[in-house]
Motif scaffolding. Structure first.
Motif, short mmCIF file in Angstrom:
data_model
loop_
_atom_site.label_atom_id
_atom_site.label_comp_id
_atom_site.label_asym_id
_atom_site.label_seq_id
_atom_site.Cartn_x
_atom_site.Cartn_y
_atom_site.Cartn_z
N UNK A 81 45.83 48.19 40.75
CA UNK A 81 45.03 49.31 41.25
C UNK A 81 44.99 49.31 42.78
N UNK A 82 44.89 48.12 43.36
CA UNK A 82 44.86 47.98 44.83
C UNK A 82 46.16 48.47 45.44
N UNK A 83 47.26 48.11 44.81
CA UNK A 83 48.57 48.51 45.32
C UNK A 83 48.74 50.02 45.29
N UNK A 84 48.13 50.64 44.29
CA UNK A 84 48.25 52.09 44.13
C UNK A 84 47.30 52.85 45.06
N UNK A 132 40.10 48.77 47.38
CA UNK A 132 39.33 47.53 47.33
C UNK A 132 38.50 47.31 46.08
N UNK A 133 38.68 48.10 45.03
CA UNK A 133 37.83 47.93 43.87
C UNK A 133 38.59 47.74 42.56
N UNK A 169 39.08 45.03 40.96
CA UNK A 169 38.27 44.14 40.10
C UNK A 169 37.11 44.89 39.46
N UNK A 170 36.58 45.89 40.16
CA UNK A 170 35.47 46.68 39.63
C UNK A 170 35.88 47.43 38.37
N UNK A 171 37.06 47.99 38.37
CA UNK A 171 37.59 48.71 37.22
C UNK A 171 37.79 47.76 36.03
N UNK A 172 38.33 46.58 36.32
CA UNK A 172 38.57 45.60 35.25
C UNK A 172 37.25 45.17 34.61
N UNK A 205 32.38 48.26 44.61
CA UNK A 205 32.18 47.45 45.81
C UNK A 205 31.23 48.08 46.82
N UNK A 206 30.72 49.26 46.51
CA UNK A 206 29.79 49.95 47.42
C UNK A 206 28.66 50.59 46.63
#
Length: 139
Positions: A79-82, A86-87, A89-92, A125-126
């Motif tokens: 997800x970060x690469x796409x 920065x989130x 891990x939040x999606x996972x 993350x926010x």
């Protein structure tokens, strides 16, 4: 059979914020006038979740720490690469816990265990403004 829907707004403090929603949900059930049925609690969005927990200081610390061990901050996420937001891990974490919960009620009271509360988890993350849907089906 009756169906009632209510939307509740929550402003989260950001990653790992936990909000005990039990009393709000219990009040909605009581105010509905419906004695027996189910209530579904659903948060829209892919970086937050709904679950039950004993809402006490130890578990309020333990639960996010457990999620951080499963989806740590310091590894690569597709997800970060796409999206570079920065989130990943939040999606996972949100996918693991899930966006909804259904709780039965009887006699106008939620059928929860003595130490069981319904909680909203912010995993982004926010800080975020979230809309949570409460929907009762019953008679």
């Amino acid at each position: 059979m009756t169906i009632l829907t209510k939307f509740v707004q929550i402003h989260s403090q950001g990653e790992n914020d936990m909000v005990d929603m039990t009393q709000k949900i219990s009040n909605f059930v009581k105010e509905s006038g419906i004695s027996n049925g189910i209530i579904t609690i659903f948060v829209s969005g892919s970086t937050s979740a709904i679950t039950t927990i004993e809402f006490e200081p130890g578990l309020i610390m333990d639960f996010p720490e457990m999620l951080n061990r499963i989806a740590p901050k310091d590894i690569d996420y597709g997800h970060e690469k796409m999206w570079h937001d920065g989130n990943g891990r939040s999606h996972v974490k949100a996918s693991l816990v899930g966006p909804s919960l259904t709780v039965p009620f009887s006699g106008g009271e939620l059928c929860l265990g003595t130490w069981q509360q319904i909680v909203f988890l912010e995993l982004d993350t926010r800080s975020r403004n979230r809309e949570i849907l409460l929907q009762i089906i019953g008679e």
